[in-house]
Design an enzyme around this catalytic site. Structure first.
Site, PDB file in Angstrom:
ATOM      1  N   GLU A 136      95.805 -14.818   1.957  1.00 16.40           N
ATOM      2  CA  GLU A 136      94.339 -14.822   1.978  1.00 16.40           C
ATOM      3  C   GLU A 136      93.745 -14.504   3.345  1.00 16.40           C
ATOM      4  OE1 GLU A 136      96.234 -16.809   0.227  1.00 16.40           O
ATOM      5  OE2 GLU A 136      95.320 -17.203  -1.714  1.00 16.40           O
TER       6      GLU A 136
HETATM    7  N1  COA Z   1      92.797  -7.548  -7.049  1.00 11.11           N
HETATM    8  C1  COA Z   1      92.327  -6.433  -7.615  1.00 11.11           C
HETATM    9  N2  COA Z   1      93.102  -5.339  -7.826  1.00 11.11           N
HETATM   10  C2  COA Z   1      94.377  -5.411  -7.431  1.00 11.11           C
HETATM   11  C3  COA Z   1      94.928  -6.560  -6.827  1.00 11.11           C
HETATM   12  C4  COA Z   1      94.064  -7.661  -6.633  1.00 11.11           C
HETATM   13  N3  COA Z   1      94.503  -8.819  -6.099  1.00 11.11           N
HETATM   14  N4  COA Z   1      96.228  -6.323  -6.544  1.00 11.11           N
HETATM   15  C5  COA Z   1      96.468  -5.072  -6.963  1.00 11.11           C
HETATM   16  N5  COA Z   1      95.354  -4.510  -7.491  1.00 11.11           N
HETATM   17  C6  COA Z   1      95.218  -3.171  -8.056  1.00 11.11           C
HETATM   18  C7  COA Z   1      95.220  -2.114  -6.972  1.00 11.11           C
HETATM   19  O1  COA Z   1      93.946  -1.962  -6.391  1.00 11.11           O
HETATM   20  C8  COA Z   1      95.685  -0.908  -7.749  1.00 11.11           C
HETATM   21  O2  COA Z   1      94.571  -0.365  -8.451  1.00 11.11           O
HETATM   22  P1  COA Z   1      94.407   1.254  -8.639  1.00 11.11           P
HETATM   23  O3  COA Z   1      95.573   1.636  -9.514  1.00 11.11           O
HETATM   24  O4  COA Z   1      93.090   1.371  -9.313  1.00 11.11           O
HETATM   25  O5  COA Z   1      94.489   1.817  -7.260  1.00 11.11           O
HETATM   26  C9  COA Z   1      96.628  -1.487  -8.789  1.00 11.11           C
HETATM   27  O6  COA Z   1      96.330  -2.868  -8.859  1.00 11.11           O
HETATM   28  C10 COA Z   1      98.083  -1.379  -8.403  1.00 11.11           C
HETATM   29  O7  COA Z   1      98.225  -1.878  -7.079  1.00 11.11           O
HETATM   30  P2  COA Z   1      99.073  -1.114  -5.960  1.00 11.11           P
HETATM   31  O8  COA Z   1      98.744  -1.754  -4.649  1.00 11.11           O
HETATM   32  O9  COA Z   1      98.917   0.362  -6.093  1.00 11.11           O
HETATM   33  O10 COA Z   1     100.554  -1.500  -6.468  1.00 11.11           O
HETATM   34  P3  COA Z   1     101.853  -1.771  -5.632  1.00 11.11           P
HETATM   35  O11 COA Z   1     102.914  -2.030  -6.645  1.00 11.11           O
HETATM   36  O12 COA Z   1     102.068  -0.714  -4.627  1.00 11.11           O
HETATM   37  O13 COA Z   1     101.574  -3.130  -4.805  1.00 11.11           O
HETATM   38  C11 COA Z   1     100.812  -5.419  -4.534  1.00 11.11           C
HETATM   39  C12 COA Z   1     101.373  -4.346  -5.508  1.00 11.11           C
HETATM   40  C13 COA Z   1     100.589  -6.670  -5.373  1.00 11.11           C
HETATM   41  C14 COA Z   1     101.834  -5.698  -3.409  1.00 11.11           C
HETATM   42  C15 COA Z   1      99.486  -4.929  -3.879  1.00 11.11           C
HETATM   43  O14 COA Z   1      98.643  -4.435  -4.891  1.00 11.11           O
HETATM   44  C16 COA Z   1      98.713  -5.992  -3.130  1.00 11.11           C
HETATM   45  O15 COA Z   1      99.041  -6.287  -1.980  1.00 11.11           O
HETATM   46  N6  COA Z   1      97.687  -6.593  -3.768  1.00 11.11           N
HETATM   47  C17 COA Z   1      96.833  -7.583  -3.136  1.00 11.11           C
HETATM   48  C18 COA Z   1      97.525  -8.929  -3.166  1.00 11.11           C
HETATM   49  C19 COA Z   1      96.705  -9.986  -2.453  1.00 11.11           C
HETATM   50  O16 COA Z   1      96.428  -9.901  -1.277  1.00 11.11           O
HETATM   51  N7  COA Z   1      96.329 -11.024  -3.196  1.00 11.11           N
HETATM   52  C20 COA Z   1      95.566 -12.132  -2.662  1.00 11.11           C
HETATM   53  C21 COA Z   1      94.269 -12.218  -3.383  1.00 11.11           C
HETATM   54  S1  COA Z   1      93.325 -13.592  -2.779  1.00 11.11           S
END
Ligand code: COA
Length: 260
Positions: A136
């Site tokens: 976060e």
């Molecule tokens: N909220 C909203 N959308 C999210 C998300 C989140 N927490 N995590 C992933 N997504 C979405 C991405 O924006 C992406 O959307 P798009 O296809 O429209 O571009 C899709 O999910 C796939 O994510 P992507 O990052 O391309 O996949 P990945 O497999 O390369 O990586 C994660 C996966 C989970 C490592 C990465 O998405 C990430 O770091 N997400 C945020 C996690 C985070 O910080 N959570 C804390 C929230 S308080």
């Protein structure tokens, strides 16, 4: 009830609750919060459910809170923003306080609230390569509503590093610090989950529910203050029909009725 963001299916006495927003890595928005809360209340009320298995469809268990939704919530008048946050916190509570044992099957990513869901479950089993993180702070916020659940599993000392750095760590480390019960190779995950569920189903259903309450009641007591609570607990429990059946089955060298 029908669900938009979850898949729910019974496998005998096991209620499978699958997060089903794979396109956003099972990030949870308001609909998921609402549906997960209801799904766990339903599990509480359904006598045929003896355990709940929480998992996620697609590449990840959960990427935590949906950041588009978080941004939307932030823009609401403060009272609505606060009510939404309270509701989100109560979703984690519904999982942690579920009367049935909750097993989390964790794969891919469990970031932010995904680590929170892991912590809220009674038993979490993950892949060794799964990525966790209380990320976060990287977004300018803190793991607030999940903090009580995470702290119960990893303690304040470890949280001081992980909440402040927001660093990611793998399943092996999650096991080492107590966030999960076991980390296993990817091809062993389903077997490991199955083995844990089997253990839970071989235990007396009322005893399992009582064990959850026992931990809650005793965790913060001194050894002295615990005595009246724990002695009453075992006195009451050993007089139940379930315990009588457990003792008798052992002495008669047969399986207890709840296993048939
Ligand atoms: N909220 C909203 N959308 C999210 C998300 C989140 N927490 N995590 C992933 N997504 C979405 C991405 O924006 C992406 O959307 P798009 O296809 O429209 O571009 C899709 O999910 C796939 O994510 P992507 O990052 O391309 O996949 P990945 O497999 O390369 O990586 C994660 C996966 C989970 C490592 C990465 O998405 C990430 O770091 N997400 C945020 C996690 C985070 O910080 N959570 C804390 C929230 S308080």
């Amino acid at each position: 009830m029908s669900y938009e963001t979850l898949e729910i299916a019974m496998d005998g006495p096991v209620r499978n609750v699958r997060l089903n927003r794979p396109d956003v890595r099972n990030a949870f928005n308001g609909v998921v919060v609402d549906e997960l809360t209801k799904a766990f209340k339903e599990a509480d009320e359904d006598d045929s459910t003896r355990a709940v298995l929480l998992s996620g469809n697609g590449k990840s268990f959960s990427a935590g809170a949906d950041l588009a939704w978080m941004k939307e919530q932030a823009g609401l008048p403060h009272a609505e923003n606060a009510a939404g946050a309270d509701y989100m916190a109560r979703m984690f509570l519904a999982i942690a306080r579920c009367k049935k044992p909750v097993v989390a099957r964790v794969h891919g990513h469990a970031l932010g609230g995904g680590s929170g869901l892991t912590a809220a479950a009674d038993v979490a089993i993950c892949t060794e390569g799964c990525l966790f993180g209380l990320t976060e702070v990287k977004l300018g916020i803190v793991p607030a509503v999940i903090s009580p659940f995470v702290l119960q599993k990893i303690g304040a000392g470890r949280a001081r590093t992980l909440f402040l750095t927001g660093e990611r760590f793998d399943g092996r480390e999650a096991q080492r610090i107590g966030l999960v019960h076991r980390a296993v190779a990817e091809d062993q995950l389903d077997e490991a989950v199955k083995a844990t569920v089997k253990e839970l189903l071989s235990a007396g259903p009322a005893a399992v529910a009582s064990a959850k309450e026992l931990i809650r009641s005793v965790a913060d007591l001194s050894l002295e203050d615990a005595i009246p609570v724990t002695s009453k607990w075992i006195a009451d429990l050993r007089a139940t029909d379930e315990a009588k059946e457990g003792f008798t089955a052992f002495l008669e060298k047969r399986k207890p009725g709840w296993m048939s």
